[in-house]
Design an enzyme around this catalytic site. Structure first.
Site, PDB file in Angstrom:
ATOM      1  N   LYS A   1       8.151 -26.698   1.333  1.00 43.28           N
ATOM      2  CA  LYS A   1       9.360 -26.808   2.147  1.00 43.28           C
ATOM      3  C   LYS A   1      10.221 -27.993   1.703  1.00 43.28           C
ATOM      4  CE  LYS A   1       7.104 -24.560   6.062  1.00 43.28           C
ATOM      5  NZ  LYS A   1       6.505 -24.709   7.402  1.00 43.28           N
TER       6      LYS A   1
ATOM      7  N   ARG B   1       0.797  -1.228   0.000  1.00 43.13           N
ATOM      8  CA  ARG B   1       0.000   0.000   0.000  1.00 43.13           C
ATOM      9  C   ARG B   1       0.829   1.278   0.000  1.00 43.13           C
ATOM     10  NH1 ARG B   1      -1.732  -3.408   3.724  1.00 43.13           N
ATOM     11  NH2 ARG B   1      -0.836  -2.170   5.415  1.00 43.13           N
TER      12      ARG B   1
ATOM     13  N   GLY C   1       6.619 -19.459  14.511  1.00 39.04           N
ATOM     14  CA  GLY C   1       6.474 -18.379  15.484  1.00 39.04           C
ATOM     15  C   GLY C   1       7.228 -17.138  15.034  1.00 39.04           C
TER      16      GLY C   1
END
Length: 351
Positions: A214, A37, A332
């Site tokens: 992966k 943006r 995480g």
């Protein structure tokens, strides 16, 4: 001097900017931050942890803005530029050759380039070689765990990788570390989604495509020649979503999510199973890869993992009877941001 351009302002980017950017060496600085943006250049008056405005800038083009910044910076003698791609955007990854040609190194948490079609992957590798630029992306597999670095170290020591496997999906790992055959799988899925561990549409996790990407990344690291020609369609993927729920709306999926209980129970052959990705190369140089549910026995390295932890097994000529195991949190924002910073410090050492 190393100038850093950060692409993306999500959880990983925000955490890295807040906790790791202030620890950069004196000869490295954040030059600018951009998303789809808007963009901003950083100065002493604009802390690097500051968020970009929510209102889109008319006509903002991320690829063009980044390319212009790279060219302007790289024109100065003694200046190096690195783009940190902290998005999960396929479109952003397709800008890599342009940015490398403009003079940038790359560090990415984005899996799309490493698992792209062979034609694009070769184009990117050739562009990196022609312009003598580095591309580090250890966090695309296992967050901050040093999976790719371990593979590279084995190859540097003239070892030969035989097989790689692991519970590659953070969300599926969390679910299957707690789910037992006979329980409600959909209940565990709902809990994982409520805790923000799945994609907004959890069918992206359940499809196995994240694991396949992966596997493709690691195959290309372990076997550069054969791996460059490998593609996602070569990987056998077990989609855990029943056929009738794959193309319906997300709302309909959640209304009928109980159908998963029976389908997963039928696919589970033991009290405990894990969704495991595996890739190997046979004596003829043929690479075989799969992502599927596998039963877990008491003596399995996956049997007693703490919820959220990942287990990666590297089997090589030197580590055959007793494979190399890397274990720890495989997802995480904190560990992923730490892994990005580790890649950045590695790049600084290479320069």
């Amino acid at each position: 001097m190393l100038h850093i351009i950060v692409v993306g302002t999500g959880n990983i980017a925000s955490y890295w900017l807040q906790h790791f950017a202030p620890q950069l060496p004196a000869d490295a600085r954040v030059h600018g931050i951009t998303n789809s943006r808007s963009a901003q250049l950083t100065t002493s008056a604009t802390p690097v942890a500051r968020q970009l405005p929510d209102n889109p800038e008319p006509g903002h083009d991320t690829e063009q803005w980044v390319a212009e910044q790279i060219k302007a910076l790289a024109a100065d003698q003694g200046v190096e530029v690195v783009v940190l791609d902290l998005t999960a955007s396929k479109a952003v990854s397709r800008s890599y050759p342009c940015w490398v040609a403009a003079g940038a190194h790359l560090i990415s948490a984005n899996k799309y380039a490493g698992s792209a079609a062979p034609e694009f992957y070769r184009e990117l590798r050739n562009t990196l070689s022609a312009h003598r630029r580095y591309w580090l992306y250890n966090t695309t597999v296992g967050a901050g765990l040093p999976i790719q670095k371990a593979i590279a170290e084995r190859l540097t020591c003239h070892d030969e990788i035989i097989q790689l496997e692991g519970n590659f999906s953070g969300s599926l790992s969390w679910i299957f570390q707690q789910y037992r055959r006979g329980q409600s799988f959909s209940a565990w899925l709902r809990e994982a989604a409520e805790q923000g561990m799945t994609e907004p549409d959890p069918r992206l996790d359940l499809s196995g495509m994240d694991v396949a990407r992966k596997l493709l990344i690691l195959a290309r690291e372990a076997w550069p020649q054969e791996g460059a020609s490998l593609q996602l369609s070569d990987i056998q993927i077990a989609n855990l979503v029943p056929a009738g729920l794959r193309n319906c709306s997300l709302a309909t999926f959640w209304q009928q999510v109980g159908e998963l209980d029976q389908s997963v129970a039928e696919a589970t052959q033991a009290a405990q199973s894990h969704y495991i990705g595996s890739v190997s190369r046979d004596a003829d140089g043929v690479i075989r890869a799969s992502a599927r549910l596998r039963p877990v026995t008491e003596d399995s390295p996956y049997a007693h993992l703490a919820p959220g932890n990942a287990n990666f097994v590297i089997k090589s000529r030197h580590y055959d009877a007793n494979p190399l195991i890397i274990q720890g949190p495989g997802a995480g924002r904190e560990v992923t941001a730490a892994g990005i910073h580790s890649d950045l410090l590695q790049l600084i050492a290479l320069l």
